[in-house]
Design a protein around this motif. Structure first.
Motif, PDB file in Angstrom:
ATOM      1  N   THR A  91      -7.758  15.935   4.182  1.00 39.07           N
ATOM      2  CA  THR A  91      -9.244  16.007   2.951  1.00 39.07           C
ATOM      3  C   THR A  91      -9.388  16.571   2.764  1.00 39.07           C
ATOM      4  OG1 THR A  91     -10.528  15.835   4.799  1.00 39.07           O
ATOM      5  CG2 THR A  91      -9.721  13.589   4.645  1.00 39.07           C
ATOM      6  N   GLY A 118       0.905  -1.207   0.467  1.00 39.07           N
ATOM      7  CA  GLY A 118       0.521  -0.428  -0.196  1.00 39.07           C
ATOM      8  C   GLY A 118       0.949   1.024  -0.062  1.00 39.07           C
ATOM      9  N   ARG A 160       0.062   2.194   3.750  1.00 41.65           N
ATOM     10  CA  ARG A 160      -0.935   2.970   3.776  1.00 41.65           C
ATOM     11  C   ARG A 160      -1.489   2.361   5.618  1.00 41.65           C
ATOM     12  NH1 ARG A 160      -5.529   3.605   1.735  1.00 41.65           N
ATOM     13  NH2 ARG A 160      -7.802   3.466   2.966  1.00 41.65           N
ATOM     14  N   GLN A 186      -4.861  15.519  -4.406  1.00 42.59           N
ATOM     15  CA  GLN A 186      -5.534  14.109  -2.917  1.00 42.59           C
ATOM     16  C   GLN A 186      -5.594  13.471  -4.441  1.00 42.59           C
ATOM     17  OE1 GLN A 186      -8.720  14.697  -1.224  1.00 42.59           O
ATOM     18  NE2 GLN A 186      -8.984  16.365  -0.704  1.00 42.59           N
ATOM     19  N   ILE A 187      -5.136  13.156  -5.557  1.00 41.80           N
ATOM     20  CA  ILE A 187      -4.878  11.891  -6.310  1.00 41.80           C
ATOM     21  C   ILE A 187      -3.607  11.593  -6.546  1.00 41.80           C
ATOM     22  CG2 ILE A 187      -6.962  12.340  -8.314  1.00 41.80           C
ATOM     23  CD1 ILE A 187      -4.967  13.561 -10.246  1.00 41.80           C
ATOM     24  N   GLN A 238      -0.796   5.118  -2.582  1.00 43.77           N
ATOM     25  CA  GLN A 238      -1.766   4.867  -2.522  1.00 43.77           C
ATOM     26  C   GLN A 238      -2.358   6.348  -2.814  1.00 43.77           C
ATOM     27  OE1 GLN A 238      -4.666   2.775  -0.241  1.00 43.77           O
ATOM     28  NE2 GLN A 238      -2.801   0.848  -1.046  1.00 43.77           N
ATOM     29  N   SER A 267      -6.960  10.238  -1.615  1.00 42.20           N
ATOM     30  CA  SER A 267      -8.404  10.328  -1.916  1.00 42.20           C
ATOM     31  C   SER A 267      -9.046   9.238  -0.740  1.00 42.20           C
ATOM     32  CB  SER A 267      -8.721  10.433  -3.277  1.00 42.20           C
ATOM     33  OG  SER A 267      -8.089   9.339  -4.046  1.00 42.20           O
ATOM     34  N   SER A 268      -8.557   7.860  -1.277  1.00 39.99           N
ATOM     35  CA  SER A 268      -8.184   6.625  -0.424  1.00 39.99           C
ATOM     36  C   SER A 268      -8.281   6.401   0.607  1.00 39.99           C
ATOM     37  CB  SER A 268      -8.000   5.838  -1.724  1.00 39.99           C
ATOM     38  OG  SER A 268      -6.222   5.628  -1.345  1.00 39.99           O
ATOM     39  N   TYR A 269      -8.396   7.276   1.660  1.00 38.20           N
ATOM     40  CA  TYR A 269      -7.730   7.292   3.118  1.00 38.20           C
ATOM     41  C   TYR A 269      -8.873   8.024   3.685  1.00 38.20           C
ATOM     42  CZ  TYR A 269      -3.223   5.893   2.444  1.00 38.20           C
ATOM     43  OH  TYR A 269      -2.078   5.400   2.305  1.00 38.20           O
ATOM     44  N   GLN A 270      -9.546   7.596   4.672  1.00 31.73           N
ATOM     45  CA  GLN A 270     -10.298   8.550   5.113  1.00 31.73           C
ATOM     46  C   GLN A 270     -10.303   7.884   7.102  1.00 31.73           C
ATOM     47  OE1 GLN A 270     -14.342   6.197   5.338  1.00 31.73           O
ATOM     48  NE2 GLN A 270     -15.193   6.978   4.002  1.00 31.73           N
TER      49      GLN A 270
END
Length: 583
Positions: free
Chosen positions: A280, A261, A295, A287-288, A264, A267-270
């Motif tokens: 965010t 990971g 990860r 973000q891309i 990445q 944008s794939s994280y919360q």
């Protein structure tokens, strides 16, 4: 003294003295590692590290990076140990439960092997401390620094446990030593070594993120208007070498997670923590962009920051506070540092003001930067659970004290020299509580017998005395024990038969109560069958009224309450209530 300095300067003599001292620390650590039961966080660290070695996965418990867990678990690969193959769980203690179920006869030995791997790191850290002290001062000062390292019960306590605290202390030392060499000689070699050390530190504990600003500060402290710096490469070359440092650190960090990971987009994280939630809000085109960070590392850092931001009960001097005490770590060092070490710190400060040449300002600033930064940040946190959170400051305080040994001069500084000797001679006394270095408190605090009136949790009670309770019950068999144990290992796995105590009111019976719970710590207890029970704040605080019949180690009190004892308590409560109601 001059003749002694000449003798110690000889490499065979110097390394013999250093090795002997560190071997003594190693042997004391082995004794503690064998005697103490599995402590709170150890319970899942070793199984999670073993799982990572078996599966190559790092998402079992992201709250700590994987390096030291896996390092501790390495000896298990040469045994018949089984992980138990547990499913992913939000409660890391489940991994410890599975490990115990899979290794019912040998698990204590496996935890001992894991502790031995941390003792190896303590030995290496001591060698590194000797190297840096010798570079800064003298061979004699280096031997003295190692002596202070060996004589510290707080260092010994962490060295004998399978946790990350001693390891991150060593990697703080290693990273800043390499960074100091890099600042003096900004070569490709030292840029690479500093980056490797920084990457390994990031894989040890999230606290290592502080090393990044400290390295930058250290660079400027060493080089700014320093006439002794001969090599001054072009700015472009300097930036390239800093780039090598950063790149090598990132490579080590990603390699530690097997590059899982690593690329990445944001944008794939919360995220949960306020610090990372800010990311965010960045523009969409940012973000891309792929992040060159594993990860699992970023998710673990976010989880750790989220937990640290939450309110957490902190105990200091018989008081509880939900958001921590700003003076917590100052009091912790006041109570848990040996008086001889404290005295040396005071003498070092006095000597520096009287003789600034003993420790140049530039060097003093380099050594104190990590000390001040770590204490300030830890003091502002809500989650304050023990001295171990600031353990990385110890090598730097030792480095500040080390040149005192070169100031011994009974002709010109007789009083100062005698004070230093007295402080040195008192230090071995701090080891008299072996193997209970974890519970060490100095005389001002009343020793470990009264330590729980000042501090709890990993300062004195981390579940380390369960074997002692087992031995006590073997010598005094009983069928009606009531137990409230502050630890993660289920006591029933040791064959201890017990029930949980009644809460908020005493009843006659035999009780074993951990001192953290005695002082009111809310906690999740284990029942006889291993199931969990949430104990409320101060639910067993009434035990503070009674005198224990026995103290098992320094973390478990044993009580035998009679009906007469209960009557005395009830009378005292009624009298207290009347005094509160009276005008």
């Amino acid at each position: 003294m001059a003749s002694l300095q000449k003798v110690i300067q000889r490499p065979p003599v110097f390394w013999s003295v250093v090795s002997f001292l560190l071997l003594m620390q190693f042997c004391l650590g082995l004794y503690s590692a064998r005697q103490l039961s599995v402590t709170h966080d150890e319970y899942w660290h070793l199984p999670v590290g073993f799982l990572s070695l078996e599966t190559g996965r790092f998402d079992y418990d992201r709250l700590n990076p994987p390096l030291i867990r896996s390092w501790s678990a390495l000896p298990l690969l040469m045994t018949v140990a089984q992980s138990g193959s547990p499913a992913l769980s939000s409660d890391p203690a489940d991994y410890g439960d599975a490990f115990l179920e899979a290794n019912p006869e040998s698990y204590q030995h496996y935890y001992f092997l894991g502790r031995c791997m941390i003792l190896v790191l303590a030995y290496i850290s001591g060698l590194l401390l000797a190297l840096w002290t010798r570079d800064l001062f003298s061979s004699q000062a280096a031997c003295f620094a190692v002596f202070l390292w060996v004589m510290s019960p707080n260092i010994l306590a962490s060295a004998a446990l399978g946790t990350q605290d001693l390891a991150i202390t060593g990697f703080f030392l290693a990273t800043l030593y390499c960074g100091w060499k890099f600042a003096h000689l900004p070569s490709w070699k030292w840029a690479l070594l500093t980056g490797i050390a920084l990457g390994l530190a990031q894989l040890t504990k999230y606290t290592a993120i502080l090393l990044i600003p400290v390295l930058v500060i250290q660079w400027f402290l060493v080089r700014y208007k320093n006439a002794e710096i001969q090599e001054r490469p072009a700015k472009k070359t300097v930036l390239m070498r800093w780039g090598v440092l950063a790149l090598s650190s990132l490579c080590i960090l990603n390699a530690g997670y097997l590059f899982h990971g690593s690329i990445q987009p944001l944008s794939s994280y919360q995220f949960q923590s306020s610090e990372l939630k800010v990311l965010t809000a960045l523009p969409e085109f940012l973000q891309i962009i792929p992040l060159p960070i594993p990860r699992d590392y970023l998710m673990g850092f976010d989880l750790q920051r989220f937990i640290m931001q939450q309110s957490h009960p902190t105990f200091l001097n018989n008081q509880w506070e939900e958001h921590g005490f700003r003076s917590y770590y100052l009091y912790t060092m006041l109570y848990k540092l040996p008086h001889g070490f404290q005295f040396l710190i005071v003498i070092a400060i006095y000597s520096w003001f009287k003789q600034p040449h003993m420790l140049p300002r530039r060097t003093l600033a380099v050594l104190l930067t990590p000390v001040v930064l770590l204490i300030v940040i830890a003091s502002l946190a809500n989650n304050q659970l023990g001295l171990r959170y600031v353990l990385p400051i110890f090598p730097f305080i030792i480095l500040v004290c080390a040149p005192l040994i070169d100031q011994l001069d009974f002709d010109q500084h007789k009083i100062l020299s005698y004070l230093i000797i007295i402080a040195i001679l008192s230090l071995p006394l701090s080891l008299r509580y072996a193997p209970d270095h974890l519970a060490y408190f100095n005389e001002l605090a009343g020793g470990p017998e009264l330590g729980d009136t000042h501090l709890v949790d990993s300062n004195i009670d981390w579940g380390q005395d369960l074997y002692r309770l087992q031995d006590y019950l073997n010598q005094h068999p009983m069928d009606d024990l009531k137990l409230a144990y502050f630890g993660t290992i289920p006591p029933g796995k040791l064959g201890i038969k017990y029930e949980l105590p009644a809460v908020f009111r005493p009843v006659p019976g035999k009780y074993a109560i951990s001192v953290s719970i005695l002082q009111g710590r809310p906690y999740t207890l284990r029942r006889q069958d291993g199931s969990r029970y949430n104990l409320e704040h101060d639910a067993l605080g009434f035990f503070r009224f009674f005198e224990p019949e026995a103290q098992l180690g320094y973390s478990i009190n044993f009580y035998d309450l009679t009906p007469e004892d209960i009557a005395r308590w009830q009378t005292a409560v009624m009298q207290a209530n009347r005094s509160m109601l009276s005008p």
